[in-house]
Structures are given as C-alpha cells and as structure tokens.
Design an enzyme around this catalytic site. Sequence first.
Site, PDB file in Angstrom:
ATOM      1  CG  ASP A  97      -0.462   0.453  -1.619  1.00  0.00           C
ATOM      2  OD1 ASP A  97      -1.229   0.619  -2.583  1.00  0.00           O
ATOM      3  OD2 ASP A  97       0.657  -0.090  -1.712  1.00  0.00           O
ATOM      4  CG  HIS A 134       2.936  -5.155  -6.217  1.00  0.00           C
ATOM      5  ND1 HIS A 134       1.679  -5.706  -6.093  1.00  0.00           N
ATOM      6  CD2 HIS A 134       2.752  -3.818  -6.191  1.00  0.00           C
ATOM      7  CE1 HIS A 134       0.789  -4.735  -6.005  1.00  0.00           C
ATOM      8  NE2 HIS A 134       1.405  -3.588  -6.060  1.00  0.00           N
ATOM      9  N   GLY A 135       7.356  -5.718  -6.785  1.00  0.00           N
ATOM     10  CA  GLY A 135       8.641  -6.377  -6.525  1.00  0.00           C
ATOM     11  C   GLY A 135       9.504  -6.344  -7.766  1.00  0.00           C
ATOM     12  N   GLY A 137       3.322  -1.102  -9.021  1.00  0.00           N
ATOM     13  CA  GLY A 137       4.485  -1.883  -9.453  1.00  0.00           C
ATOM     14  C   GLY A 137       5.408  -1.116 -10.377  1.00  0.00           C
ATOM     15  CB  ALA A 138       6.141   2.477 -10.745  1.00  0.00           C
ATOM     16  CB  SER A 139      10.250  -0.783  -8.436  1.00  0.00           C
ATOM     17  OG  SER A 139       9.895   0.023  -7.366  1.00  0.00           O
ATOM     18  CG  ASN A 171       0.970   3.107  -6.158  1.00  0.00           C
ATOM     19  OD1 ASN A 171       0.698   4.280  -6.328  1.00  0.00           O
ATOM     20  ND2 ASN A 171       0.096   2.220  -5.725  1.00  0.00           N
TER      21      ASN A 171
HETATM   22  P1  13P Z   1       6.877  -1.758  -6.466  1.00  0.00           P
HETATM   23  O1  13P Z   1       7.239  -2.411  -5.153  1.00  0.00           O
HETATM   24  O2  13P Z   1       7.021  -2.693  -7.593  1.00  0.00           O
HETATM   25  O3  13P Z   1       7.563  -0.474  -6.663  1.00  0.00           O
HETATM   26  O4  13P Z   1       5.301  -1.450  -6.396  1.00  0.00           O
HETATM   27  C1  13P Z   1       4.798  -0.608  -5.400  1.00  0.00           C
HETATM   28  C2  13P Z   1       3.322  -0.601  -5.401  1.00  0.00           C
HETATM   29  O5  13P Z   1       2.685  -0.775  -6.424  1.00  0.00           O
HETATM   30  C3  13P Z   1       2.632  -0.339  -4.139  1.00  0.00           C
HETATM   31  O6  13P Z   1       1.263  -0.505  -4.260  1.00  0.00           O
END
Ligand code: 13P
Length: 280
Positions: free
Chosen positions: A80, A175-176, A204-206, A225
């Site tokens: 990644d 991300h985050g 950045g799906a979280s 991700n």
């Molecule tokens: P999150 O940490 O926001 O879930 O994103 C993960 C990501 O995109 C890893 O490349």
Amino acid sequence: MNTFIQEAKQSHYAIPQINVNGLIWIECILKAAEKTRSPIILGTTDKVIEFLGGYDFICKTIKNKVASMDITVPVIIHLDHGLTVEGCKQAVDAGYDSVMFDGSKLPIEENIAQTKEIVEYAHKHQVIVEGEVGAIGGNEDGVIGNVQYARLEDCIRLAEEANLDTLAPALGSVHGKYQGEPNLGFDEMQEIQDAINIPLVLHGASGISDEDLVKAIKLGHAKINFNTEINIAWSQQLRQTLTDNQEMFNPQQILTPSKAAIQETVESIIYKCLSNHQVE
Ligand code: 13P
C-alpha cells in the site's frame, strides 16, 4: 489478483483491503475472510514496512499463515502506498501479488514515468499495479496531507500511458478519522468510471457511510481500503481489558479480546463490501 478484482467490478461488489499492523492482524484478517468465504487483500503500507520486518519477512509470514491455517479463500498480498520505484520492485521480488505506487505528489509526467517503470517490471512477474492521482487527505502512518480531487485527464493518462491495472483517484476521501462528514465527489467518480475501464480503488474508507460505499461500488470501485476502523476497535478493546484488569500481565489474556475485536470488525467490513453479492 486481476481476475478477482475484475470479477468484483463486473458483479458490483468490492474486495476489501485490510491493512496489517502486526502478526495478530494477519491471523484475524485471515480468520474473518475464511469465515465469510470472501477473497481478501492484506495491505502493508510502505511507511511501516520496517516496523513489520521488511517485504520479504511479511510476505513469507503471510504465506506461511495461509498454509498453516488451511485458508481456502483467495488471499492477495498488496503493498500500500509504495514510496519508491525501488521499493515497489523489491516487494515484487519478495512475492507480493500487487503493488501500489503512490506518485500522487509528483508532477503528472513524473508520476506516469515512474508508475510505468513499475508496471513493466511487475507485469513480467504477474504482479498487478495500482496508481494514484490527486491527493487523499488526512494522516496515514504519519504522512499528513490535504484532499486534492483527481483531474479526469490525469486519470485517463495515468491509466492508459502507464498501463495500470487499478486506479485510486482521490475524490474527497481521507485517511484516518474524518473531521466532519465525508464528501465524496460522485459526479467526478461517474466521469472517471465512464472514461476508463479498469477497476477503481477507494482509499480512506473508515468513516464513510454504508450508503456512500454502495454508491462508490456501483461507480466502479472494486477494491476498498480500511485501516483506521479496525485500529479503533482493537485499541478500544485493549484499553478496556487493561482498565478492567489492572493486575493482568499475561500477554495472551491481554491480547485475546482485542484479537476478537479485529476479527469482528473485519467481518462486518467484508459484509459491507459484498452487500451486492451473494457470499458463498
Ligand atoms: P483508513 O485508515 O481511513 O481506513 O484508510 C485506509 C487506507 O486507505 C489504506 O490505504
């Protein structure tokens, strides 16, 4: 790997990439995938490769775990946010199935040139390559940046000129943890999906709602991700166990509930990504 992602795109579901942050992640992610009968992508961010033991160690460890746990679902090992051409080539040599080169901070000409060099090397070893255009915002393993939407013409150029297998166009994801509501550019997503044929990747799906994830999958995202969501569940459980058991010092007793938190969170993510698809 390509076959699985193409199949996901055609059938309107996504294969989750779950980031690995240590040995227990590998075991819990694999258990979740096997239990739900889902293909799974284990991602290792280039920034934390040394922390995890190096490309070779990670790759061998995941493969050994897959064999010793009798995992029967497809498992894809992915680099990644590869930082350098050299690093991506080393990951290919170590046995990764897929590498991402993150040339998004480079001028587009340079991003294309470096990504192309990696694609040529990787394809000779049957390894697929993900590229990035625009900037995914937020903080990932200490790398902080602002959102910059991918330009359509840059997406088309990178996909075609570098002969990419998958593309991560930055379209408002972060991300985050999100500050406020995520604001994904679905119009831009539609344009990109109409213009290029390869599967898209959502970083950045979280923190993105289930509804938005479903929309993104309909608009060509076949790999999604996740990292932060799992780490929050793991750390909350770990804190709780230590708070509730002030005298506890046995590592297995301390870690076991946090492992369950990782596995449960990954299972729920898999169900979200497969929601348009019958889980076998
Ligand atoms: P999150 O940490 O926001 O879930 O994103 C993960 C990501 O995109 C890893 O490349």
